[in-house]
Design an enzyme around this catalytic site. Structure first.
Site, mmCIF file in Angstrom:
data_model
loop_
_atom_site.group_PDB
_atom_site.id
_atom_site.type_symbol
_atom_site.label_atom_id
_atom_site.label_comp_id
_atom_site.label_asym_id
_atom_site.label_seq_id
_atom_site.Cartn_x
_atom_site.Cartn_y
_atom_site.Cartn_z
ATOM 1 C CG ASN A 135 -0.484 -0.075 2.501
ATOM 2 O OD1 ASN A 135 0.667 -0.461 2.685
ATOM 3 N ND2 ASN A 135 -1.272 0.301 3.485
ATOM 4 C CE LYS A 158 6.565 -12.229 0.621
ATOM 5 N NZ LYS A 158 6.199 -11.646 -0.680
ATOM 6 C CB ALA A 160 3.242 -6.879 -1.423
ATOM 7 C CB SER A 161 3.410 -11.311 -4.831
ATOM 8 O OG SER A 161 4.086 -12.204 -3.985
ATOM 9 C CB SER A 211 -3.342 -8.803 6.618
ATOM 10 O OG SER A 211 -2.619 -9.975 6.333
ATOM 11 C CD GLU A 232 4.167 -0.766 13.181
ATOM 12 O OE1 GLU A 232 2.958 -0.485 13.312
ATOM 13 O OE2 GLU A 232 5.053 -0.280 13.894
ATOM 14 C CB CYS A 266 -2.517 0.460 8.559
ATOM 15 S SG CYS A 266 -1.109 1.570 8.544
ATOM 16 C CD GLU A 363 -7.349 -2.967 7.917
ATOM 17 O OE1 GLU A 363 -6.949 -4.141 7.914
ATOM 18 O OE2 GLU A 363 -6.590 -1.983 7.868
HETATM 19 P P1 NAP Z 1 -0.735 -9.001 3.564
HETATM 20 O O1 NAP Z 1 -1.541 -9.815 2.651
HETATM 21 O O2 NAP Z 1 -0.605 -9.403 4.952
HETATM 22 O O3 NAP Z 1 0.705 -8.885 2.886
HETATM 23 C C1 NAP Z 1 1.771 -8.182 3.498
HETATM 24 C C2 NAP Z 1 3.050 -8.913 3.231
HETATM 25 O O4 NAP Z 1 3.028 -10.148 3.948
HETATM 26 C C3 NAP Z 1 3.262 -9.293 1.768
HETATM 27 O O5 NAP Z 1 4.636 -9.216 1.478
HETATM 28 C C4 NAP Z 1 2.767 -10.727 1.715
HETATM 29 O O6 NAP Z 1 3.350 -11.472 0.661
HETATM 30 C C5 NAP Z 1 3.239 -11.245 3.053
HETATM 31 N N1 NAP Z 1 2.470 -12.356 3.580
HETATM 32 C C6 NAP Z 1 1.134 -12.573 3.496
HETATM 33 N N2 NAP Z 1 0.795 -13.689 4.167
HETATM 34 C C7 NAP Z 1 1.930 -14.183 4.706
HETATM 35 C C8 NAP Z 1 2.241 -15.331 5.498
HETATM 36 N N3 NAP Z 1 1.294 -16.180 5.910
HETATM 37 N N4 NAP Z 1 3.511 -15.547 5.852
HETATM 38 C C9 NAP Z 1 4.488 -14.692 5.461
HETATM 39 N N5 NAP Z 1 4.267 -13.592 4.694
HETATM 40 C C10 NAP Z 1 2.990 -13.333 4.335
HETATM 41 O O7 NAP Z 1 -1.246 -7.514 3.635
HETATM 42 P P2 NAP Z 1 -1.610 -6.537 2.458
HETATM 43 O O8 NAP Z 1 -2.931 -6.929 1.932
HETATM 44 O O9 NAP Z 1 -0.482 -6.460 1.497
HETATM 45 O O10 NAP Z 1 -1.682 -5.153 3.244
HETATM 46 C C11 NAP Z 1 -2.838 -4.725 3.832
HETATM 47 C C12 NAP Z 1 -2.805 -4.899 5.336
HETATM 48 O O11 NAP Z 1 -1.635 -4.309 5.881
HETATM 49 C C13 NAP Z 1 -3.965 -4.190 6.005
HETATM 50 O O12 NAP Z 1 -4.483 -4.970 7.019
HETATM 51 C C14 NAP Z 1 -3.296 -2.936 6.568
HETATM 52 O O13 NAP Z 1 -4.000 -2.353 7.620
HETATM 53 C C15 NAP Z 1 -1.971 -3.461 6.966
HETATM 54 N N6 NAP Z 1 -0.990 -2.370 7.103
HETATM 55 C C16 NAP Z 1 -0.530 -2.061 8.346
HETATM 56 C C17 NAP Z 1 0.361 -1.006 8.512
HETATM 57 C C18 NAP Z 1 0.879 -0.614 9.871
HETATM 58 O O14 NAP Z 1 1.864 0.111 9.935
HETATM 59 N N7 NAP Z 1 0.292 -1.048 10.959
HETATM 60 C C19 NAP Z 1 0.777 -0.286 7.399
HETATM 61 C C20 NAP Z 1 0.289 -0.649 6.152
HETATM 62 C C21 NAP Z 1 -0.588 -1.704 6.023
HETATM 63 P P3 NAP Z 1 2.547 -11.744 -0.723
HETATM 64 O O15 NAP Z 1 2.258 -10.414 -1.320
HETATM 65 O O16 NAP Z 1 3.506 -12.536 -1.504
HETATM 66 O O17 NAP Z 1 1.308 -12.479 -0.341
#
Ligand code: NAP
Length: 458
Positions: A135, A158, A160-161, A211, A232, A266, A363
């Site tokens: 994001n 690593k 996001a893909s 997430s 985070e 987020c 969310e």
């Molecule tokens: P996501 O699906 O969790 O992906 C984030 C990263 O984690 C990607 O690199 C993803 O790789 C990897 N990943 C996903 N599942 C994993 C697993 N089981 N094991 C290891 N790595 C894994 O999140 P998103 O959809 O990209 O981002 C949205 C989320 O991030 C929202 O919930 C948002 O609120 C949160 N966020 C939080 C903050 C904060 O600072 N608190 C900031 C920004 C976003 P792949 O892409 O290869 O699946």
């Protein structure tokens, strides 16, 4: 998930990438380890020169970099430019302040511990794995990388893909600025490969922004390995409007808070909790301003809302809204996806929410605001605290007693009064509850991946 650039404005796949092989990942981990052994012994001044050079590179390349990000994930171009410039600012902040944040900390009276001298000495941990989201494809990474490298750690990214071009840009940025090869490198790989990297003995800690499910998985793996982690995660921040608030400003800022980054932030204000005395007036202003936003091609400077980053993300937000509407929520603006290519979703406002609706607890990662009517500050704080998240919050009031009450009672990592939540290099950033643990930015951010070495001298 395939590693590819799929343009969310058109829905077309622009470029596909092959994941790094196990051998390639091994070679990159070796380089990261070797780089740490060099970096840890260099001066802050030397690391700072390179960090500032990397900031200069970002600024010089802001136009092409911003366009690349907008094509990858759809944010309006002006917001991509602002993100890149903010990264450069953060890099200079840590270049200037790392040495002070990590200076030895003597205790006041060493005689109490039978010493002539006693202090905390900060040292880098080593190679840190960073699992990052799409994001804010530059900011989320730089927010970690700048303090990590200034402390003498090295980083393995690593990403996001769906943002491989951003990932590969970051792979070379720091070496182009002068850092030793391997100081900050990308591994192009899917989520399934992360566990094995966490297990690797050279990885000393892991940070994840993303997430809640990803956080649970990565934090558990780090825990099994007894490795430090920072999480985070998601948020569903409250944006509270009390009777004394400036409603015009609160509604304007509320629209930005909800829809910045196409609603995929987020720390977006997601749940608007409004006192009944000003409810009708605020909601009318807010809904009108949401409905007036210009939705369109994010490369067009006039666009305020671009597409959601992925088709899955657009479908998810549509499901959440449809679920609420089918159970009786009132639609005050938007409420659906426009016809045509791309993964757009109209800026939407809903009220009359009931506890059986998913939107109440989950969310909403898109431009969808929910509004709640309350009759007291106690009721407001109960709704603010009812989700499992606790990232940040915003409060609009000019009443000092309301201000004190909410600052004291909101369960969140931050409270912004008469403003919206924004991250700044100078302020610690992070959540509680299911929004994660640990802090980024400011002094706590650089200390997260340091050994607090206690030194006692007799
Ligand atoms: P996501 O699906 O969790 O992906 C984030 C990263 O984690 C990607 O690199 C993803 O790789 C990897 N990943 C996903 N599942 C994993 C697993 N089981 N094991 C290891 N790595 C894994 O999140 P998103 O959809 O990209 O981002 C949205 C989320 O991030 C929202 O919930 C948002 O609120 C949160 N966020 C939080 C903050 C904060 O600072 N608190 C900031 C920004 C976003 P792949 O892409 O290869 O699946």
């Amino acid at each position: 998930m395939a590693i590819a650039v799929v343009n969310p404005t058109t829905g077309e796949t622009e470029e596909e990438f092959t994941a790094h092989s196990a051998e390639e990942i091994e070679s990159r981990l070796q380089k990261a380890q070797a780089a740490h052994e060099t970096l840890r012994d260099l001066t802050y001044a030397q690391r700072g020169v390179w960090m500032k050079k990397a900031a200069d590179i970002l600024e010089a390349e802001v136009d092409e970099l911003s366009k690349m990000m907008t094509i990858e994930m759809g944010k309006p171009i002006a917001q991509s430019v602002a993100e890149v410039l903010k990264c450069a600012k953060n890099m200079r902040f840590y270049a200037d302040n790392a040495e002070g944040f990590l200076a030895d900390e003597p205790i006041d009276d060493p005689s109490k511990v039978g010493a002539s001298q006693a202090y905390v000495h900060y040292q880098p941990l080593g190679v840190i794995l960073a699992v990052m989201p799409w994001n804010y494809p530059m900011w989320q990474v730089i927010r970690f990388a700048a303090p990590a490298l200034m402390a003498g750690n090295t980083g393995v990214l690593k990403h996001a893909s769906n943002v491989p071009r951003s990932a590969l840009y970051l792979d070379t940025l720091f070496t182009r600025a002068g850092f030793p090869e391997g100081s900050f490198i990308t591994i192009l790989t899917g989520a399934a490969a992360v566990a094995a990297v966490i297990d690797d003995r050279r990885i000393k800690a892991v940070t994840l922004t993303g997430s809640e499910p990803a956080g649970r998985s990565v934090a558990a793996r780090a825990g099994q390995n007894i490795k430090k982690s920072v999480m985070e995660l998601g948020g569903s921040d409250a944006f509270i409007v009390m009777p004394s608030a400036d409603l015009d400003r609160a509604s304007t800022v509320g629209v930005t808070a909800r829809t910045s980054n196409n609603g995929q932030s987020c720390i977006a204000g997601k749940r608007f909790i409004v006192h009944t005395d000003v409810y009708d007036e605020f909601v009318a202003m807010f809904s009108e301003k949401m409905a007036a936003l210009v939705v369109g091609d994010p490369l067009d400077e006039a666009t305020q809302i671009g597409p959601l980053a992925t088709e899955g993300g657009r479908d998810e937000i549509a499901e959440l809204v449809d679920d609420a509407v089918s159970k009786g929520a009132r639609v005050l603006a938007g409420g659906g996806a426009p016809d045509g290519p791309g993964w757009f979703y109209a800026p939407t406002v809903l009220d009359q929410l009931t506890p059986d609706m998913r939107l109440v607890m989950e969310e909403a990662f898109g431009p969808v605001a929910t509004v709640y009517r309350v009759t007291s500050r106690e009721e407001a704080v109960a709704i603010a605290n009812q989700t499992t998240f606790g990232l940040s919050s915003a409060l609009w009031t000019t009443d000092a007693s309301d201000e004190e009450f909410f600052i004291h009672n909101i369960d969140a990592g931050a409270v912004f009064v008469n403003g919206m939540t924004i991250s700044y290099p100078e302020l610690p950033f992070g959540g509680i509850k299911d929004s994660g643990f640990g802090r980024e930015l400011a002094a706590p951010g650089i200390r997260e991946f340091c050994n607090f070495k206690t030194v006692w001298k007799g």
